[in-house]
Enzyme design. Structure first.
Site, PDB file in Angstrom:
ATOM      1  N   PRO A  53       4.591   8.443  20.937  1.00 31.66           N
ATOM      2  CG  PRO A  53       4.010   6.436  19.890  1.00 31.66           C
ATOM      3  CD  PRO A  53       3.788   7.222  21.148  1.00 31.66           C
ATOM      4  CG  MET A  54       4.043  12.531  18.249  1.00 32.87           C
ATOM      5  SD  MET A  54       3.850  14.273  18.747  1.00 32.87           S
ATOM      6  CE  MET A  54       5.118  14.388  20.026  1.00 32.87           C
ATOM      7  CD  GLN A 110       4.786   3.112  18.032  1.00 38.89           C
ATOM      8  OE1 GLN A 110       4.952   3.875  17.087  1.00 38.89           O
ATOM      9  NE2 GLN A 110       3.747   3.172  18.860  1.00 38.89           N
ATOM     10  CB  CYS A 140       1.106   4.307  12.028  1.00 34.98           C
ATOM     11  SG  CYS A 140       1.679   5.518  10.807  1.00 34.98           S
ATOM     12  CE  LYS A 179      -0.241   5.955  20.718  1.00 32.00           C
ATOM     13  NZ  LYS A 179      -1.039   6.427  19.570  1.00 32.00           N
ATOM     14  N   GLY A 241      -5.300  10.977  22.686  1.00 29.17           N
ATOM     15  CA  GLY A 241      -6.133  11.756  21.783  1.00 29.17           C
ATOM     16  C   GLY A 241      -6.844  12.898  22.482  1.00 29.17           C
ATOM     17  CG  ASP A 242      -9.333  14.984  20.963  1.00 30.58           C
ATOM     18  OD1 ASP A 242      -8.578  15.319  20.035  1.00 30.58           O
ATOM     19  OD2 ASP A 242     -10.476  14.504  20.777  1.00 30.58           O
ATOM     20  N   GLY A 264       0.897  13.835  22.914  1.00 28.32           N
ATOM     21  CA  GLY A 264       1.721  13.894  21.718  1.00 28.32           C
ATOM     22  C   GLY A 264       1.778  15.280  21.139  1.00 28.32           C
ATOM     23  NE  ARG A 265      -2.516  15.168  17.274  1.00 33.16           N
ATOM     24  CZ  ARG A 265      -3.780  15.314  16.903  1.00 33.16           C
ATOM     25  NH1 ARG A 265      -4.080  16.042  15.841  1.00 33.16           N
ATOM     26  NH2 ARG A 265      -4.747  14.744  17.581  1.00 33.16           N
TER      27      ARG A 265
END
Length: 375
Positions: A53-54, A110, A140, A179, A241-242, A264-265
Site C-alpha cells: 500500500p502506498m 487497508q 504509517c 501491517k 523495506g529495501d 512498494g517504492r
C-alpha cells in the site's frame, strides 16, 4: 508548444540506491524459494510477492497497471490506506478509494484509524464491497495519521490495537491482517510483541516494515528483526523495506524465512519488477526495459487516469505518478518539470510523446539515482 526533451533510459534495471546499483548481477538459482502462502486458510497468495500500500499511489488505476504489466506475477495487491472516519461520514472521495475491478483480486483493503467501533463498521463495508482481506495500518509514520491515534501510533497502543482486532473478529467472515513497523523508535522496537498480540487477536497475517516510525524512510529496513517476527508467530509473515531489485525479493524469503515480500517504492521506478522476480525464480535473467517501454507505460498511466477519474482529480494524480515514474530516467528532470506546469492530461501525453520521439544522447554513463523518499 513545449520543446522536445532528450532523455535516455538507465542500462538494465533501475535501482533505488547507489549500493544496489553496484551489486553484481544475480547468479544464484531460486527454485528452492517458497512461492506461495495462504491467509486465514482461504486467500491463496501465489506468487508470494505483494504490491504494498502506498498513499496517493496504489489506487485502482495503478493496481491494475501493475497487474497488467506483470501477468501472473503479483500475488496480492493492497489499496492505499483508507480512513475509517471518511467512511463513517460517507465521504464520496473516501468511498471512491474502495473502487476496484475483478482482475485485481485477491485484493486487500487497508484501513487506518483508532476507534474500534468505526474500524469494524469500515471493515464490514470493505467486505461488502468485495475485499478478500481487510488490513489494519499500524505502520504509517505520517504525522496527520499518527496524531489521530492511527498508523504507527498503534505500535504504542497495544490495548487499542487489541480492541480493534477483537471488533473485526465480530463482523468479518474474511481474514484480517495488520501491517506494522519495527517499533516507534530504537528504544521501543516492539514488532515481535505487537505481532504476537495481533496473532492472539485473530490476525491472519503480519506484514512488517523493518524501520521504526522515527526513521520514516531513512536508514535501512531491519530484516533481522523481521526474521525474529517470523520465528515468533505461526501466521504468515510478509517482509517489507529495501526490496530494490528482483533478486532482493527472493533473497529475503530465502535468508529470513518470511512467507512473502512486499514491494512498494521500487515498483514506481520499476513497474516490471514483479515479472522480473518471476523470471529469476524460473532461472531466466530479466531483460532490460527500453526507454520506449518506460515512456509508453507513463502514457498508459496518463490515459487510464484520464478515462477513469474526474478531470481535476485525474490531473493531480497524473502529475504525481508520472513524475515519480520518470524520476529515474536520465534527463527526466526537465520532463518532470514541464509536466507539472501543463494544464491537462492531453498536454502531458503530448509532451511524453515528444520526449519518446527525441533521439537519445550518447554521452557519459549516468550516476546512480538517490534513495527513494516518498511513500
Amino acid at each position: 508548444m513545449a520543446e522536445a526533451l532528450s532523455i535516455r533510459a538507465w542500462d538494465g534495471a533501475v535501482e533505488a540506491t547507489p549500493e544496489a546499483a553496484r551489486r553484481p548481477a544475480p547468479t544464484a538459482a531460486y527454485g528452492d524459494v517458497p512461492a506461495a502462502f495462504t491467509i486465514g486458510g482461504r486467500v491463496r497468495v501465489t506468487p508470494n510477492v505483494v504490491l504494498a500500500p502506498m498513499s496517493g499511489i496504489t489506487d485502482s488505476v495503478y493496481r491494475t497497471l501493475i497487474k497488467d504489466l506483470n501477468p501472473g506475477a503479483v500475488g496480492l495487491v493492497v489499496t492505499e490506506l483508507v480512513s475509517i472516519e471518511g467512511l463513517a461520514r460517507r465521504d464520496p472521495r473516501t468511498f471512491g478509494m474502495l473502487r476496484h475491478v475483478p482482475r485485481e483480486h485477491p485484493l486487500s483493503i487497508q484501513l487506518f484509524g483508532s476507534d474500534p467501533v468505526r474500524m469494524a463498521e469500515a471493515a464490514a463495508i470493505a467486505q461488502d464491497l468485495g475485499a478478500d482481506v481487510v488490513d489494519v495500518n499500524c505502520g504509517c509514520p505520517v504525522p496527520k495519521v499518527v496524531k489521530r491515534g492511527g498508523g504507527a501510533e498503534l505500535m504504542r497502543q497495544g490495548p487499542v490495537l487489541g480492541a480493534i482486532l477483537r471488533a473485526l473478529r465480530g463482523v468479518l467472515a474474511i481474514p484480517y491482517t495488520v501491517k506494522i513497523r519495527a517499533g516507534w523508535d530504537d528504544t521501543s522496537r516492539n514488532a515481535v510483541e505487537i505481532a504476537r498480540l495481533a496473532e492472539g487477536e485473530g490476525a491472519a497475517m503480519i506484514a512488517v516494515h523493518g524501520r521504526t516510525r522515527l526513521q520514516l524512510y531513512t536508514g535501512h529496513s531491519d530484516w533481522d528483526l523481521i526474521a525474529e517476527v517470523k520465528q515468533a508467530v505461526r501466521v504468515p509473515v510478509v517482509g517489507s523495506g529495501d526490496v530494490e531489485q528482483a533478486a532482493d525479493a527472493l533473497m529475503r524469503v530465502r535468508t529470513t524465512g518470511v512467507d512473502g515480500v512486499m514491494i512498494g517504492r521500487a515498483a514506481l521506478a520499476q513497474p516490471w519488477i514483479f515479472r522480473d522476480v518471476a523470471a529469476l525464480r524460473a532461472g531466466i535473467v530479466p531483460r532490460p526495459v527500453t526507454l520506449a517501454e518506460r515512456l509508453a507505460t507513463v502514457d498508459m498511466v496518463l490515459a487510464r487516469l484520464d478515462a477513469e477519474l474526474p478531470p481535476e482529480a485525474a490531473l493531480g494524480r497524473a502529475r504525481g505518478l508520472a513524475c515519480r515514474m520518470i524520476k529515474f530516467i536520465r534527463g527526466g528532470g526537465a520532463l518532470r518539470e514541464s509536466l507539472t506546469r501543463l494544464p491537462s492530461i492531453a498536454a502531458m501525453r503530448d509532451q511524453v510523446a515528444r520526449a519518446a520521439a527525441a533521439p537519445e544522447p550518447d554521452d557519459d554513463i549516468p550516476t546512480p539515482p538517490p534513495r527513494l523518499l516518498f511513500h
